[in-house]
Design an enzyme around this catalytic site. Sequence first.
Site, PDB file in Angstrom:
ATOM      1  CE1 TYR A  98      -3.063   3.057   0.870  1.00 14.59           C
ATOM      2  CE2 TYR A  98      -2.346   2.880   3.153  1.00 14.59           C
ATOM      3  CZ  TYR A  98      -3.044   3.545   2.162  1.00 14.59           C
ATOM      4  OH  TYR A  98      -3.721   4.690   2.466  1.00 14.59           O
ATOM      5  CG  ASP A 170      -2.037  -4.878   5.541  1.00 15.75           C
ATOM      6  OD1 ASP A 170      -3.203  -5.346   5.566  1.00 15.75           O
ATOM      7  OD2 ASP A 170      -1.813  -3.673   5.372  1.00 15.75           O
TER       8      ASP A 170
END
Length: 378
Positions: A98, A170
């Site tokens: 991200y 994540d």
Amino acid sequence: MEFETRAIHEGQQPDPQTGAVIVPIYLTSTYEQQAIGQHKGYEYSRTGNPTRTALEEALGSIENGKFGLAFASGLAATTTVLSLLKNGDRIVAGDDLYGGTYRLLERVVKNWGVTTTYVDIDNLNDFETAIQPNTKLIWVETPTNPLLKIVDIAALANIARKHNILLVVDNTFASPYFQKPLDLGADIVVHSTTKYLGGHSDIIGGAVVTSNEQLYTELKFYQNAIGAVPSPFDSWLVLRGIKTLAVRMREHEKNALFLAKFLEKHPKVERIYYPGLASHEQYQLAKAQMSGFGGMISLELKGGFAEVERFASRTKLFLLAESLGGVESLLCYPAKMTHGSLPEAERLKRGIKDNLIRLSVGIEHPLDLQADLENALN
């Protein structure tokens, strides 16, 4: 208990005073103490709040972890985990991640004296080669954002244990319903609860889950000391979302697989990224590691950025917007949105091209979504 049952009941017993079936929203900042140093488990809502406690118990349960912590955003959760590191420490991170995490690592964490080495996420040997004596943590997403690559969590956990370093995963894209990194050897799991856990695009939140009591104690200290905690109302909204997570994730995946098969054969699609397609390079790994493939699709359009602009202007159900994981379908242009913080050369090196689109497939009827994409492409 099975996942669906735990998602509805763990940490969410009826209120003992009133019998209320749903956890109350405790809108209080402070709590009466019976005497100096004597309280009923709560002193101040930054430190703890009964609504947040219910959420944290539920988060731990659905990730098969012992301890859950809730935060005001996914990046607040990430920052708290990275607070375990000290000046001179090093991180090894997968190169597909991200853009907000990249920005945090390069423009904030680096100022702490903590440096990050990025490695090819497709090559586990690169992770081990990059480990140095001061490496303390490996950070990966799987599936990755935005190219939906799959990382072998168990194999990477073995590398981390061999070198006595932490593995953080994540798990936002997969959700706990489809993947449980702690079961595969990860030390810490991070989520943006804004996404699938909340599920309705109406909160900002984050989560950290671990089964290591020492790590939990440290993280709990940083949670309180840094103070980036969710409000009681936001905690309640995430709890509400978790109750229907299993039902929603099954629909997200069903729709995404249906659309991915359609897009894979469309003449205007240059390349598609979805781990549920047999053509995906890591399809077998995804099958082995996950119980489902999730609701995210990325694709590259023929015709470059001009075609992307035209496509984005023509969708009606797929809304051009940041974020993902809500019941409604969203369309994102990573180069300018989620990964806009990456320098262009770095972005292109990581494979995030100017013709890349990311789709968060919602739970609308699949034929309506297909028609929307067909109209935009044609």
